[in-house]
Design a protein around this motif. Sequence first.
Motif, PDB file in Angstrom:
ATOM      1  N   VAL A  21       0.859  -1.182   0.000  1.00 13.30           N
ATOM      2  CA  VAL A  21       0.000   0.000   0.000  1.00 13.30           C
ATOM      3  C   VAL A  21       0.898   1.237   0.000  1.00 13.30           C
ATOM      4  O   VAL A  21       1.748   1.399   0.882  1.00 13.30           O
ATOM      5  CB  VAL A  21      -0.917   0.018   1.240  1.00 13.30           C
ATOM      6  N   ALA A  22       0.732   2.072  -1.011  1.00 14.66           N
ATOM      7  CA  ALA A  22       1.572   3.269  -1.125  1.00 14.66           C
ATOM      8  C   ALA A  22       0.836   4.323  -1.936  1.00 14.66           C
ATOM      9  O   ALA A  22      -0.180   4.039  -2.576  1.00 14.66           O
ATOM     10  CB  ALA A  22       2.906   2.927  -1.785  1.00 14.66           C
ATOM     11  N   ASP A  23       1.383   5.542  -1.919  1.00 10.19           N
ATOM     12  CA  ASP A  23       0.723   6.636  -2.650  1.00 10.19           C
ATOM     13  C   ASP A  23       1.268   6.815  -4.061  1.00 10.19           C
ATOM     14  O   ASP A  23       0.802   7.681  -4.807  1.00 10.19           O
ATOM     15  CB  ASP A  23       0.817   7.955  -1.873  1.00 10.19           C
ATOM     16  N   SER A  24       2.295   6.013  -4.443  1.00 18.72           N
ATOM     17  CA  SER A  24       2.823   6.094  -5.801  1.00 18.72           C
ATOM     18  C   SER A  24       3.581   4.817  -6.120  1.00 18.72           C
ATOM     19  O   SER A  24       4.006   4.087  -5.219  1.00 18.72           O
ATOM     20  CB  SER A  24       3.771   7.299  -5.948  1.00 18.72           C
ATOM     21  N   ALA A  25       3.760   4.555  -7.408  1.00 19.47           N
ATOM     22  CA  ALA A  25       4.506   3.377  -7.832  1.00 19.47           C
ATOM     23  C   ALA A  25       5.956   3.454  -7.360  1.00 19.47           C
ATOM     24  O   ALA A  25       6.556   2.439  -6.994  1.00 19.47           O
ATOM     25  CB  ALA A  25       4.447   3.244  -9.359  1.00 19.47           C
ATOM     26  N   ALA A  26       6.512   4.649  -7.352  1.00 24.72           N
ATOM     27  CA  ALA A  26       7.898   4.816  -6.921  1.00 24.72           C
ATOM     28  C   ALA A  26       8.057   4.480  -5.441  1.00 24.72           C
ATOM     29  O   ALA A  26       9.019   3.820  -5.033  1.00 24.72           O
ATOM     30  CB  ALA A  26       8.360   6.238  -7.187  1.00 24.72           C
ATOM     31  N   ALA A  27       7.091   4.931  -4.624  1.00 21.19           N
ATOM     32  CA  ALA A  27       7.141   4.624  -3.194  1.00 21.19           C
ATOM     33  C   ALA A  27       6.969   3.134  -2.951  1.00 21.19           C
ATOM     34  O   ALA A  27       7.653   2.536  -2.114  1.00 21.19           O
ATOM     35  CB  ALA A  27       6.064   5.416  -2.454  1.00 21.19           C
ATOM     36  N   ALA A  28       6.064   2.491  -3.711  1.00 24.05           N
ATOM     37  CA  ALA A  28       5.841   1.055  -3.570  1.00 24.05           C
ATOM     38  C   ALA A  28       7.088   0.270  -3.952  1.00 24.05           C
ATOM     39  O   ALA A  28       7.429  -0.734  -3.306  1.00 24.05           O
ATOM     40  CB  ALA A  28       4.659   0.625  -4.437  1.00 24.05           C
ATOM     41  N   GLN A  29       7.779   0.729  -5.002  1.00 19.11           N
ATOM     42  CA  GLN A  29       8.969   0.026  -5.467  1.00 19.11           C
ATOM     43  C   GLN A  29      10.051  -0.005  -4.392  1.00 19.11           C
ATOM     44  O   GLN A  29      10.819  -0.970  -4.292  1.00 19.11           O
ATOM     45  CB  GLN A  29       9.514   0.681  -6.734  1.00 19.11           C
ATOM     46  N   HIS A  30      10.086   1.015  -3.584  1.00 20.01           N
ATOM     47  CA  HIS A  30      11.052   1.083  -2.487  1.00 20.01           C
ATOM     48  C   HIS A  30      10.844  -0.094  -1.529  1.00 20.01           C
ATOM     49  O   HIS A  30      11.799  -0.763  -1.107  1.00 20.01           O
ATOM     50  CB  HIS A  30      10.881   2.417  -1.759  1.00 20.01           C
ATOM     51  N   PHE A  31       9.567  -0.359  -1.205  1.00 19.41           N
ATOM     52  CA  PHE A  31       9.245  -1.479  -0.320  1.00 19.41           C
ATOM     53  C   PHE A  31       9.459  -2.819  -1.024  1.00 19.41           C
ATOM     54  O   PHE A  31       9.953  -3.782  -0.422  1.00 19.41           O
ATOM     55  CB  PHE A  31       7.799  -1.373   0.157  1.00 19.41           C
ATOM     56  N   VAL A  32       9.082  -2.894  -2.288  1.00 22.39           N
ATOM     57  CA  VAL A  32       9.241  -4.141  -3.050  1.00 22.39           C
ATOM     58  C   VAL A  32      10.707  -4.535  -3.133  1.00 22.39           C
ATOM     59  O   VAL A  32      11.071  -5.700  -2.897  1.00 22.39           O
ATOM     60  CB  VAL A  32       8.640  -3.992  -4.470  1.00 22.39           C
ATOM     61  N   ASP A  33      11.556  -3.578  -3.466  1.00 20.36           N
ATOM     62  CA  ASP A  33      12.991  -3.876  -3.573  1.00 20.36           C
ATOM     63  C   ASP A  33      13.546  -4.395  -2.250  1.00 20.36           C
ATOM     64  O   ASP A  33      14.326  -5.359  -2.219  1.00 20.36           O
ATOM     65  CB  ASP A  33      13.756  -2.621  -3.998  1.00 20.36           C
ATOM     66  N   ALA A 156      11.273 -15.943   6.240  1.00 22.52           N
ATOM     67  CA  ALA A 156      11.532 -14.851   5.296  1.00 22.52           C
ATOM     68  C   ALA A 156      10.405 -13.826   5.325  1.00 22.52           C
ATOM     69  O   ALA A 156      10.652 -12.609   5.303  1.00 22.52           O
ATOM     70  CB  ALA A 156      11.716 -15.415   3.890  1.00 22.52           C
ATOM     71  N   ALA A 157       9.164 -14.306   5.391  1.00 24.01           N
ATOM     72  CA  ALA A 157       8.019 -13.390   5.428  1.00 24.01           C
ATOM     73  C   ALA A 157       8.046 -12.532   6.688  1.00 24.01           C
ATOM     74  O   ALA A 157       7.780 -11.316   6.643  1.00 24.01           O
ATOM     75  CB  ALA A 157       6.719 -14.179   5.343  1.00 24.01           C
ATOM     76  N   ASP A 158       8.376 -13.136   7.819  1.00 24.26           N
ATOM     77  CA  ASP A 158       8.479 -12.364   9.064  1.00 24.26           C
ATOM     78  C   ASP A 158       9.556 -11.286   8.961  1.00 24.26           C
ATOM     79  O   ASP A 158       9.383 -10.162   9.438  1.00 24.26           O
ATOM     80  CB  ASP A 158       8.819 -13.292  10.231  1.00 24.26           C
ATOM     81  N   CYS A 159      10.676 -11.640   8.345  1.00 23.17           N
ATOM     82  CA  CYS A 159      11.775 -10.676   8.197  1.00 23.17           C
ATOM     83  C   CYS A 159      11.360  -9.496   7.331  1.00 23.17           C
ATOM     84  O   CYS A 159      11.667  -8.335   7.647  1.00 23.17           O
ATOM     85  CB  CYS A 159      13.002 -11.363   7.601  1.00 23.17           C
ATOM     86  N   VAL A 160      10.655  -9.776   6.229  1.00 26.41           N
ATOM     87  CA  VAL A 160      10.186  -8.689   5.362  1.00 26.41           C
ATOM     88  C   VAL A 160       9.183  -7.823   6.103  1.00 26.41           C
ATOM     89  O   VAL A 160       9.213  -6.580   6.011  1.00 26.41           O
ATOM     90  CB  VAL A 160       9.568  -9.258   4.065  1.00 26.41           C
ATOM     91  N   ARG A 161       8.304  -8.453   6.845  1.00 23.85           N
ATOM     92  CA  ARG A 161       7.307  -7.697   7.609  1.00 23.85           C
ATOM     93  C   ARG A 161       7.986  -6.722   8.573  1.00 23.85           C
ATOM     94  O   ARG A 161       7.583  -5.559   8.697  1.00 23.85           O
ATOM     95  CB  ARG A 161       6.396  -8.651   8.371  1.00 23.85           C
ATOM     96  N   LYS A 162       9.027  -7.174   9.256  1.00 29.28           N
ATOM     97  CA  LYS A 162       9.738  -6.306  10.195  1.00 29.28           C
ATOM     98  C   LYS A 162      10.412  -5.146   9.465  1.00 29.28           C
ATOM     99  O   LYS A 162      10.391  -4.002   9.930  1.00 29.28           O
ATOM    100  CB  LYS A 162      10.771  -7.116  10.965  1.00 29.28           C
ATOM    101  N   ILE A 163      11.002  -5.445   8.310  1.00 24.73           N
ATOM    102  CA  ILE A 163      11.664  -4.395   7.540  1.00 24.73           C
ATOM    103  C   ILE A 163      10.650  -3.365   7.059  1.00 24.73           C
ATOM    104  O   ILE A 163      10.873  -2.149   7.167  1.00 24.73           O
ATOM    105  CB  ILE A 163      12.437  -5.003   6.354  1.00 24.73           C
ATOM    106  N   TRP A 164       9.529  -3.836   6.525  1.00 24.04           N
ATOM    107  CA  TRP A 164       8.498  -2.910   6.060  1.00 24.04           C
ATOM    108  C   TRP A 164       7.980  -2.033   7.194  1.00 24.04           C
ATOM    109  O   TRP A 164       7.773  -0.830   7.024  1.00 24.04           O
ATOM    110  CB  TRP A 164       7.347  -3.682   5.428  1.00 24.04           C
ATOM    111  N   ALA A 165       7.761  -2.641   8.364  1.00 23.50           N
ATOM    112  CA  ALA A 165       7.265  -1.862   9.500  1.00 23.50           C
ATOM    113  C   ALA A 165       8.271  -0.784   9.887  1.00 23.50           C
ATOM    114  O   ALA A 165       7.896   0.354  10.191  1.00 23.50           O
ATOM    115  CB  ALA A 165       6.985  -2.789  10.677  1.00 23.50           C
ATOM    116  N   SER A 166       9.563  -1.112   9.849  1.00 26.16           N
ATOM    117  CA  SER A 166      10.596  -0.133  10.199  1.00 26.16           C
ATOM    118  C   SER A 166      10.690   0.981   9.159  1.00 26.16           C
ATOM    119  O   SER A 166      11.141   2.089   9.459  1.00 26.16           O
ATOM    120  CB  SER A 166      11.954  -0.827  10.348  1.00 26.16           C
ATOM    121  N   MET A 167      10.266   0.677   7.919  1.00 29.67           N
ATOM    122  CA  MET A 167      10.300   1.667   6.844  1.00 29.67           C
ATOM    123  C   MET A 167       9.040   2.520   6.807  1.00 29.67           C
ATOM    124  O   MET A 167       8.937   3.439   5.987  1.00 29.67           O
ATOM    125  CB  MET A 167      10.476   0.953   5.491  1.00 29.67           C
TER     126      MET A 167
END
Length: 303
Positions: A21-33, A156-167
């Motif tokens: 969930v993001a306000d732009s494709a560029a912002a979403a790409q940051h989380f995806v990467d 791996a999913a838990d690790c990504v979740r923690k990273i996303w929350a910190s971001m």
Amino acid sequence: MLSEFRHHFHRMGSAFELIVVADSAAAAQHFVDAGVNEITRIENLLTEFKEGSETWRINHSTETLIENIHPEVYQLIDRCLRISKITNGCFDITIGPLKKLYSFKRQQGLLPTPAEVANILPLVGSEKLKLLPGFALQKAATGMQLSFAAVGKGYAADCVRKIWASMGCSGGVINASGDLCIVGRRSDGSEWMAGIPHPDKQRMLLKTPMPSVAVATSGNYEQYFEVSGKKYGHTLHPKTGLPVTGLQSASIFSPSAELSDALATAVTVMDIRTSLRFINELPDTWCLLLDEHEQAYSNLPVP
């Protein structure tokens, strides 16, 4: 305005989907990467099939004492041994040598002989592993091998979740071939929904708001073979070395994708009565079980 952005890719032998969930494709790409990079890192650390990984090093050591275990892997092994203990050995990361006796990727196969199974069973059993101070691991025999296949995607999913929350991610889903780990809410503010498919893939067993942050499903309906008209699924019993029977699928909701992943495998090994009693004893943990006779069992809270 918030939107939901999706990215599909393959890692850890599975299809992944990241929803952000993001306000732009560029912002979403940051989380995806960040998510793809983290899952790739963990795959390289845990894979048992690539020379150079920590699991490869442990499995191919000519010594029973392996020193300087990567701290992250050491801690994961510790948690896996704890889960093995509370499940009475129904979850076991040493089951790898048994899996080599079977092939579940084609629907015709052969059962190993009792002698072949008996020859491998001494190499199986989490109680034959001992973690030592200073990030060392003692194996009972050099032939013992570890496999994180039943817990790696969840970790791996838990690790990504923690990273996303910190971001600062306001909402997202890590989907590892149907195993889900969620962050926050959807772009419209609603809850994320979990859809549990029936093994026939033609209908849904359940569609429900997520009662916790993660759900994982273990089933014997995708990887199996048949002998004399009887279906044998890919989940093996660590004590007998034989494919388990009784359940078509087991879905576990819990506060951790790693825990859900591991418990889904453990519950598939247990009998149904034991499974329900066990899950009911765990805090914030629920299950949906489907037996071979199409009977469903669940302790999920009623919406």
